[in-house]
Enzyme design. Sequence first.
Site, short mmCIF file in Angstrom:
data_model
loop_
_atom_site.label_atom_id
_atom_site.label_comp_id
_atom_site.label_asym_id
_atom_site.label_seq_id
_atom_site.Cartn_x
_atom_site.Cartn_y
_atom_site.Cartn_z
N ASN A 261 1.20 -1.55 0.12
CA ASN A 261 0.50 0.36 0.17
C ASN A 261 0.93 1.32 0.08
OD1 ASN A 261 -1.88 2.24 0.73
ND2 ASN A 261 -2.58 1.56 2.72
N LYS B 258 0.24 4.33 -0.71
CA LYS B 258 -0.72 5.03 0.41
C LYS B 258 -0.01 6.63 -0.85
CE LYS B 258 -0.45 3.21 4.88
NZ LYS B 258 0.17 3.25 6.05
N HIS C 195 -9.70 1.13 4.95
CA HIS C 195 -8.28 1.66 5.86
C HIS C 195 -8.02 2.43 7.38
CE1 HIS C 195 -3.91 1.87 6.33
NE2 HIS C 195 -4.09 1.32 5.59
N GLU D 243 -6.77 5.32 8.12
CA GLU D 243 -6.63 5.81 8.03
C GLU D 243 -7.66 6.90 6.84
OE1 GLU D 243 -2.01 5.21 5.78
OE2 GLU D 243 -1.79 5.11 7.68
N GLU E 11 -5.10 -4.58 11.03
CA GLU E 11 -3.64 -3.52 11.49
C GLU E 11 -4.34 -2.78 12.21
OE1 GLU E 11 -2.04 -2.34 7.34
OE2 GLU E 11 -3.26 -1.37 7.42
N GLY F 231 3.23 2.95 10.16
CA GLY F 231 4.08 3.10 10.06
C GLY F 231 4.90 4.03 11.63
N SER G 294 3.62 -1.80 10.17
CA SER G 294 5.26 -2.13 10.28
C SER G 294 5.82 -3.57 9.64
CB SER G 294 5.78 -1.54 11.62
OG SER G 294 5.52 -0.43 12.24
N GLY H 104 3.02 -0.98 3.47
CA GLY H 104 3.19 0.55 4.34
C GLY H 104 4.03 0.34 3.11
N GLY H 105 5.01 1.97 4.66
CA GLY H 105 6.47 1.91 4.08
C GLY H 105 7.29 0.60 3.27
#
Length: 253
Positions: free
Chosen positions: A15, A17, A101, A103, A171, A177, A216, A237-238
């Site tokens: 993802n 983002k 999600h 967010e 999640e 993050g 993470s 994510g990251g």
Amino acid sequence: MTLSSTTPRPLIAGNWKMNGLSAALDEARAVAAGLDGRPAGARVAIFPPATLLHRLAQAVEGSFVLTGGQDCHGEASGAHTGDTSAEMIADAGGTLVIVGHSERRTDHGETCQMVAGKAQAAIAAGLEPIICVGESLAQREAGEAVSFVINQLHNSLPLSLKGQAFNIAYEPLWAIGTGHVASVDNIVEMHAAIRAELISLFGEQGETIQILYGGSVKPENAREILAAPNVGGALVGGASLKAKDFLAIVEAA
Ligand code: 13P
């Protein structure tokens, strides 16, 4: 994760983002090249920002990389400025979509009812949804993590999902993050509770629905997480923004 003939391949989902301009297409091409010619042990999908989806789908066409949207609207079309319908995602080349999600739930006030509507719209457009759930740190500290997540899951799943291909992503908000990954014990407990709820809602189908963990996930912790019972993949994510890291997570599956 040990695969048997009845166990679906894990899904490793990246993802991106709100990250990625045209130059980021090279990272997607590098992921595709990294999987080239290898019978993949996992399904691999990239969820770029909507502006890149069509070009990214074209860039990885013919490879093992699947693509999808990060959100879709619950309606098929209409006066919804700034939104993207599930059919538009399919038209742009996506085959999956993330809905609910945290967010989106936090930044845009999305309720479980709206998330269920999005999941239904995804199915109607022929997309495979990934429906996200997860508790806050305050809820975990109050001992309410499992009851909150199961209630959220229950209310976010339209029963029209029966017989359709879809996935769940757990999640925990405090792990997204932050570099604070949930412990394997936390993940095992939550995924078992989600599995039980899926079986209670969908019967036999509930036994094989993939439950992804997200929060993470990195090359260093992916192997241990992906080996845990009832973990059917990762929502990353990251660490999905760089092909090298993302491929290392795929390798761990
Ligand atoms: P991070 O992997 O950056 O923690 O993000 C997790 C996530 O929210 C994926 O959807």
